[in-house]
Design an enzyme around this catalytic site. Structure first.
Site, short mmCIF file in Angstrom:
data_model
loop_
_atom_site.label_atom_id
_atom_site.label_comp_id
_atom_site.label_asym_id
_atom_site.label_seq_id
_atom_site.Cartn_x
_atom_site.Cartn_y
_atom_site.Cartn_z
CD1 TRP A 136 31.01 49.39 39.66
CD2 TRP A 136 30.23 47.40 40.34
NE1 TRP A 136 31.91 48.42 39.26
CE2 TRP A 136 31.45 47.20 39.66
CE3 TRP A 136 29.54 46.30 40.86
CZ2 TRP A 136 32.00 45.93 39.48
CZ3 TRP A 136 30.10 45.04 40.69
CH2 TRP A 136 31.32 44.86 40.01
CG ASP A 217 28.62 45.62 46.44
OD1 ASP A 217 29.65 45.13 46.96
OD2 ASP A 217 28.59 46.03 45.26
CE LYS A 271 36.98 48.09 45.50
NZ LYS A 271 36.39 47.29 44.41
N1 PLA Z 1 30.87 46.45 44.13
C1 PLA Z 1 31.17 47.74 43.96
C2 PLA Z 1 30.24 48.77 44.48
C3 PLA Z 1 32.35 48.10 43.29
O1 PLA Z 1 32.63 49.39 43.12
C4 PLA Z 1 33.21 47.09 42.80
C5 PLA Z 1 34.47 47.44 42.06
C6 PLA Z 1 32.83 45.76 43.03
C7 PLA Z 1 31.67 45.48 43.70
C8 PLA Z 1 33.64 44.58 42.56
O2 PLA Z 1 34.91 44.54 42.97
P1 PLA Z 1 35.79 43.22 42.90
O3 PLA Z 1 35.04 42.19 42.15
O4 PLA Z 1 37.03 43.63 42.21
O5 PLA Z 1 36.00 42.85 44.33
N2 PLA Z 1 34.46 48.65 41.33
C9 PLA Z 1 35.68 49.16 40.68
C10 PLA Z 1 36.27 48.18 39.70
C11 PLA Z 1 36.74 49.48 41.71
C12 PLA Z 1 35.35 47.60 38.68
O6 PLA Z 1 34.52 48.29 38.10
O7 PLA Z 1 35.49 46.39 38.47
C13 PLA Z 1 35.27 50.46 39.98
O8 PLA Z 1 36.16 51.13 39.41
O9 PLA Z 1 34.09 50.84 40.05
#
Ligand code: PLA
Length: 425
Positions: A136, A217, A271
């Site tokens: 991510w 995570d 989610k």
């Molecule tokens: N960790 C991972 C692996 C994630 O994909 C995301 C969110 C988070 C943590 C953090 O989520 P939160 O803080 O909203 O609880 N990833 C998303 C959104 C869904 C983003 O990038 O913020 C994504 O589209 O990858």
């Protein structure tokens, strides 16, 4: 006329690679535009979804006149913390029973990661954290800003579109002893590729033998499990999934807790309960003894207090209301199954649509990958072409959010992929 500004020398910062996709999408006037960037669930009509069980919990909260808007403690809502620890570690977890787990409510997954990282930067002897390649996009930024030094370990093999298990073992085997290792608990983002339980067991043994500290995570717990069940053809299990089998996708985390060793886990309810904007999450640190856990919690409070003082009350109250009531908990899992079913169906429909078009290449990873995303293998140029010519918005690494698709939009996406691959291949 900004020459007089004390900030005049600032350069314009780029948009975020994921959230910036939505910014670009919002600016596009095309009626056919499609946002497959951010991982946010949409209905078949393309609308955001608030779960019925969440609406009901909110109604209960609103009608309860005894509820007030006082500050929560620095660590958040006590019930929420207990229930969150149970959800990830299991209701009968020996670590919970021995009071060896310090759990604090944080601002969703990101805030939990950040608080955990700030804590480690202050109190852990090894400041290197290994993150998977790829991962991510926010991970390296969160950890670097917290004061950790980020390195990567091999994770994904583009050639097989699967796990580079050998590379992973080599890199973790060569890691500085005692280093922190970030692990996606399930539904790895962006690849949708997870180790098998046997591979997890090998990772666990290797990490424990080198004293590497696991930081999980868990942003997709439960969603991933339901998807995995269906894709694994074990649909009969679905009947039992409201009565405890949900625990299976927290399995890797539980393996690391069952060995008595220490670990960190960041949970998000964005989610799995659709509480994206409520910013509800939890950081748990599993310690060797109750005494250490109590000291850890006291130090977490010193991290949190100067950052945002204490967390917001509403979202955590919704989660606690649902998790502590067995009927509402069951309703939640049924609604989760419906979301998962739709994602699975989108995977199948997209795969079929590409097969029908004879799009060159093997697209079976679309139905094999786990979770909300497909890591298509499309390159940056192909993505840019699809955005320009077809108004399809996705991250430049070729990741698409399957939850943003619908039966109506699958043909448009398949046309775009087909054109991108045949013209820009
Ligand atoms: N960790 C991972 C692996 C994630 O994909 C995301 C969110 C988070 C943590 C953090 O989520 P939160 O803080 O909203 O609880 N990833 C998303 C959104 C869904 C983003 O990038 O913020 C994504 O589209 O990858």
């Amino acid at each position: 006329m900004d020459s007089g500004s004390v900030f005049a020398s600032l350069v314009q910062a780029p948009e975020d690679p994921i959230l910036g996709v939505t910014v670009a999408y919002n600016k596009d006037p095309s009626p056919n535009k499609l946002n497959l960037g951010v991982g946010a669930y949409r209905t078949e009509e393309g609308k955001p979804l608030v779960l019925d069980v969440v609406r009901r919990a909110e109604q209960l909260l609103v009608n309860d006149q005894s509820r007030v808007k006082e500050y929560l403690p620095i660590v958040g809502l006590a019930d929420f913390n207990k229930l969150s620890a149970k959800l990830i570690f299991g209701a009968d977890s020996p670590a919970i029973q021995a009071n060896r787990v310090a759990t604090v409510q944080c601002l969703s997954g990101t805030g939990s990661l950040r608080v955990g990282a700030e804590f480690l930067a202050r109190h852990y002897h090894q400041l290197t954290i290994y993150i998977p390649q790829p991962t991510w996009g926010n991970h390296p930024k969160v950890f670097t800003l917290a004061g950790l030094s980020v390195k990567t370990y091999r994770y994904y093999d583009p050639a097989t579109r699967g796990l580079n298990f050998q590379g992973l073992l080599e890199d973790l085997g060569a890691a500085t002893s005692g280093a922190i290792v970030l692990l996606h608990a399930c539904a790895h983002n962006p690849t949708g590729v997870d180790p098998t339980l046997e591979q997890w067991e090998q990772i666990r043994q290797l990490m424990r033998s080198k004293g590497l500290l696991p930081f999980f995570d868990s942003a997709y717990q439960v969603v991933a499990l339901v998807v995995w069940w269906i894709t694994g053809g074990q649909i009969e299990n679905m009947l039992g999934f409201a009565s405890g089998s949900l625990d299976a996708d927290a399995q890797p985390v539980r393996m690391f807790v069952a060995d008595g060793g220490e670990c960190l886990a960041a949970q998000s309810y964005a989610k799995n309960m659709g509480l994206y904007g409520e910013r509800v999450g939890a950081l748990s640190i599993v310690c060797k003894t109750a005494d250490v856990a109590s000291k850890v919690e006291s130090q977490l409070k010193l991290v949190i207090r100067p950052m945002y003082s204490n967390p917001p009350i509403h979202g955590a109250s919704i989660v606690a209301t649902i998790l502590k009531d067995s009927k509402m908990y069951d309703e939640w899992t049924v609604e989760l199954k419906a979301m998962a079913d739709r994602i699975i169906s989108m995977r199948k429909q997209l795969f079929d649509a590409l097969s029908a078009r004879g799009t060159p290449g093997d697209w079976s990873h679309i139905i094999k990958q786990i979770g909300m995303f497909t890591f298509t293998g499309l390159n940056g140029e192909q993505v840019a072409f699809m955005t320009k010519e077809y108004h399809i918005y996705m991250t430049s690494d070729g990741r698409i959010s399957m939850a943003g698709l619908s039966s109506k939009t699958v043909p448009h996406l398949a046309d775009a992929i087909h054109a991108a691959v045949t013209r820009m291949g």
